[in-house]
Design a protein around this motif. Structure first.
Motif, PDB file in Angstrom:
ATOM      1  N   UNK A 199       0.803  -1.129  -0.101  1.00 24.14           N
ATOM      2  CA  UNK A 199      -0.033  -0.074  -0.027  1.00 24.14           C
ATOM      3  C   UNK A 199       0.935   1.182   0.057  1.00 24.14           C
ATOM      4  N   UNK A 200       2.052   1.098   0.916  1.00 26.70           N
ATOM      5  CA  UNK A 200       2.992   2.504   0.967  1.00 26.70           C
ATOM      6  C   UNK A 200       3.473   2.585  -0.347  1.00 26.70           C
ATOM      7  N   UNK A 201       4.026   1.660  -1.002  1.00 25.08           N
ATOM      8  CA  UNK A 201       4.568   1.774  -2.360  1.00 25.08           C
ATOM      9  C   UNK A 201       3.454   2.449  -3.479  1.00 25.08           C
ATOM     10  N   UNK A 202       2.288   1.784  -3.282  1.00 29.21           N
ATOM     11  CA  UNK A 202       1.164   2.505  -4.350  1.00 29.21           C
ATOM     12  C   UNK A 202       0.874   3.669  -4.105  1.00 29.21           C
ATOM     13  N   UNK A 203       1.209   4.337  -2.533  1.00 35.21           N
ATOM     14  CA  UNK A 203       0.778   5.578  -2.543  1.00 35.21           C
ATOM     15  C   UNK A 203       1.722   6.485  -3.337  1.00 35.21           C
ATOM     16  N   UNK A 204       2.878   6.158  -3.471  1.00 37.87           N
ATOM     17  CA  UNK A 204       4.008   6.684  -4.211  1.00 37.87           C
ATOM     18  C   UNK A 204       3.649   7.072  -5.657  1.00 37.87           C
ATOM     19  N   UNK A 205       2.562   6.390  -6.040  1.00 40.22           N
ATOM     20  CA  UNK A 205       1.991   6.329  -7.584  1.00 40.22           C
ATOM     21  C   UNK A 205       2.276   5.258  -8.353  1.00 40.22           C
ATOM     22  N   UNK A 206       1.258   5.135  -9.274  1.00 43.89           N
ATOM     23  CA  UNK A 206       1.277   4.055 -10.084  1.00 43.89           C
ATOM     24  C   UNK A 206       2.427   3.662 -10.984  1.00 43.89           C
ATOM     25  N   UNK A 207       3.202   4.969 -11.394  1.00 39.73           N
ATOM     26  CA  UNK A 207       4.348   4.731 -12.200  1.00 39.73           C
ATOM     27  C   UNK A 207       5.433   4.079 -11.398  1.00 39.73           C
ATOM     28  N   UNK A 208       5.639   4.696 -10.114  1.00 45.31           N
ATOM     29  CA  UNK A 208       6.500   4.100  -9.111  1.00 45.31           C
ATOM     30  C   UNK A 208       6.399   2.789  -8.894  1.00 45.31           C
ATOM     31  N   UNK A 209       5.212   2.278  -8.754  1.00 46.26           N
ATOM     32  CA  UNK A 209       4.729   0.945  -8.367  1.00 46.26           C
ATOM     33  C   UNK A 209       5.145   0.161  -9.672  1.00 46.26           C
ATOM     34  N   UNK A 210       4.833   0.275 -10.796  1.00 50.78           N
ATOM     35  CA  UNK A 210       4.989  -0.522 -11.916  1.00 50.78           C
ATOM     36  C   UNK A 210       6.591  -0.245 -12.173  1.00 50.78           C
ATOM     37  N   UNK A 211       7.283   0.550 -11.936  1.00 49.46           N
ATOM     38  CA  UNK A 211       8.926   0.598 -12.265  1.00 49.46           C
ATOM     39  C   UNK A 211       9.339  -0.564 -11.356  1.00 49.46           C
ATOM     40  N   UNK A 212       8.960  -0.790 -10.157  1.00 49.21           N
ATOM     41  CA  UNK A 212       9.579  -1.836  -9.428  1.00 49.21           C
ATOM     42  C   UNK A 212       9.512  -3.333  -9.810  1.00 49.21           C
ATOM     43  N   UNK A 213       8.459  -3.504 -10.919  1.00 46.54           N
ATOM     44  CA  UNK A 213       8.451  -5.029 -11.679  1.00 46.54           C
ATOM     45  C   UNK A 213       7.816  -5.943 -10.645  1.00 46.54           C
ATOM     46  N   UNK A 214       7.738  -6.895 -11.463  1.00 47.76           N
ATOM     47  CA  UNK A 214       7.154  -8.251 -10.781  1.00 47.76           C
ATOM     48  C   UNK A 214       7.686  -8.709  -9.542  1.00 47.76           C
ATOM     49  N   UNK A 215       9.117  -8.452  -9.250  1.00 44.47           N
ATOM     50  CA  UNK A 215       9.546  -9.093  -8.458  1.00 44.47           C
ATOM     51  C   UNK A 215       9.570  -8.350  -7.046  1.00 44.47           C
ATOM     52  N   UNK A 216       9.079  -6.946  -7.026  1.00 41.21           N
ATOM     53  CA  UNK A 216       8.563  -6.309  -5.767  1.00 41.21           C
ATOM     54  C   UNK A 216       7.286  -7.133  -5.240  1.00 41.21           C
ATOM     55  N   UNK A 217       6.311  -7.357  -6.043  1.00 41.09           N
ATOM     56  CA  UNK A 217       4.969  -7.668  -5.705  1.00 41.09           C
ATOM     57  C   UNK A 217       5.304  -9.004  -5.206  1.00 41.09           C
ATOM     58  N   UNK A 218       6.145 -10.192  -6.224  1.00 42.29           N
ATOM     59  CA  UNK A 218       6.219 -11.635  -5.751  1.00 42.29           C
ATOM     60  C   UNK A 218       6.975 -11.593  -4.463  1.00 42.29           C
ATOM     61  N   UNK A 219       7.781 -10.607  -4.129  1.00 38.36           N
ATOM     62  CA  UNK A 219       8.789 -10.538  -2.904  1.00 38.36           C
ATOM     63  C   UNK A 219       7.709 -10.458  -1.862  1.00 38.36           C
ATOM     64  N   UNK A 220       7.034  -9.494  -1.767  1.00 40.24           N
ATOM     65  CA  UNK A 220       6.063  -8.869  -0.555  1.00 40.24           C
ATOM     66  C   UNK A 220       4.982 -10.202  -0.282  1.00 40.24           C
ATOM     67  N   UNK A 221       4.480 -10.765  -1.436  1.00 37.90           N
ATOM     68  CA  UNK A 221       3.609 -11.725  -1.352  1.00 37.90           C
ATOM     69  C   UNK A 221       4.194 -13.068  -0.659  1.00 37.90           C
ATOM     70  N   UNK A 222       5.218 -13.327  -1.270  1.00 37.49           N
ATOM     71  CA  UNK A 222       5.872 -14.746  -0.746  1.00 37.49           C
ATOM     72  C   UNK A 222       6.148 -14.435   0.640  1.00 37.49           C
ATOM     73  N   UNK A 223       6.714 -13.408   1.014  1.00 40.25           N
ATOM     74  CA  UNK A 223       7.070 -12.858   2.396  1.00 40.25           C
ATOM     75  C   UNK A 223       5.801 -13.060   3.317  1.00 40.25           C
ATOM     76  N   UNK A 224       4.539 -12.569   2.915  1.00 40.43           N
ATOM     77  CA  UNK A 224       3.648 -12.724   3.637  1.00 40.43           C
ATOM     78  C   UNK A 224       3.168 -14.167   3.831  1.00 40.43           C
ATOM     79  N   UNK A 225       2.988 -14.985   2.808  1.00 43.23           N
ATOM     80  CA  UNK A 225       2.856 -16.359   2.638  1.00 43.23           C
ATOM     81  C   UNK A 225       3.798 -17.215   3.754  1.00 43.23           C
ATOM     82  N   UNK A 226       4.965 -17.001   3.533  1.00 42.97           N
ATOM     83  CA  UNK A 226       5.977 -17.495   4.653  1.00 42.97           C
ATOM     84  C   UNK A 226       5.721 -17.140   6.027  1.00 42.97           C
ATOM     85  N   UNK A 227       5.417 -15.848   6.166  1.00 42.02           N
ATOM     86  CA  UNK A 227       5.113 -15.484   7.736  1.00 42.02           C
ATOM     87  C   UNK A 227       3.909 -16.106   8.164  1.00 42.02           C
TER      88      UNK A 227
END
Length: 189
Positions: free
Chosen positions: A126-154
């Motif tokens: 959410x914090x990353x998305x607040x910085x703008x869609x452009x910024x969020x999309x620049x991070x690529x798929x790895x960012x979202x995969x990283x966070x979602x997989x970390x959530x699952x592992x937790x």
């Protein structure tokens, strides 16, 4: 820009308290080596949370990309940062009198620790998305995969008691975070 400076001050205060709590509690082992024994797994999570906070603090520099601030954004950022302080406070309680050391303590509080850590990764999206869609999309798929997989592992870690799993998870999180920081910020090693 004034709103950004104000937010930056609050971030600095709360994250500073978080790091102070971790460092002060970790130095206790040097000050009084015979009183409490270090439990490696617990200390690995201390190292991870320390690294995560340092990374987060740098990551939040991009809050400057938010051109219009609303109170709900400000409140969200504050609540997100409080999660980091809660992680630090859970890792190092005021006393261990009710426990047989950090091993006993850590496993008795792992549900809280991993739930809050999962919330940190969800809030980061959410914090990353607040910085703008452009910024969020620049991070690529790895960012979202990283966070979602970390959530699952937790979430899985909340229910798993196997120490090998926990050591492997802590090791993987530390190694990945360091590699992610080095790659993301183009640091030369």
């Amino acid at each position: 820009m004034d709103a950004f400076l104000h937010i930056k001050s609050i971030i600095g205060i709360i994250l500073g308290l978080s790091l102070t709590h971790l460092i002060k509690s970790s130095v206790y082992f040097i000050q009084h080596p015979g009183r409490k024994k270090i439990y490696l797994l617990h200390f690995m999570w201390v190292v991870y949370v320390f690294t995560l906070i340092i990374h987060f603090w740098w990551w939040e520099f991009n809050l400057k990309l938010i051109t219009e601030w609303f109170f709900v954004d400000y409140l969200f950022i504050i609540l997100y940062i409080i999660l980091f302080y809660m992680l630090c406070a859970i890792l190092y309680p005021d006393d261990l009198n009710d426990y047989d050391g950090y091993k006993d303590y850590f496993f008795s509080r792992k549900k809280w620790f991993f739930t809050i850590l999962a919330l940190c990764f969800a809030a980061d999206i959410v914090d990353t998305y607040l910085k703008g869609e452009k910024y969020f999309s620049q991070l690529g798929n790895e960012y979202l995969i990283r966070n979602v997989s970390h959530i699952v592992f937790c979430v899985v870690a909340v229910f798993i008691k196997n120490k090998i799993f926990h050591y492997a998870m802590a090791s993987a999180f530390i190694i990945y975070e360091i590699i992610y920081i080095v790659r993301f910020y183009n640091l030369e090693v």
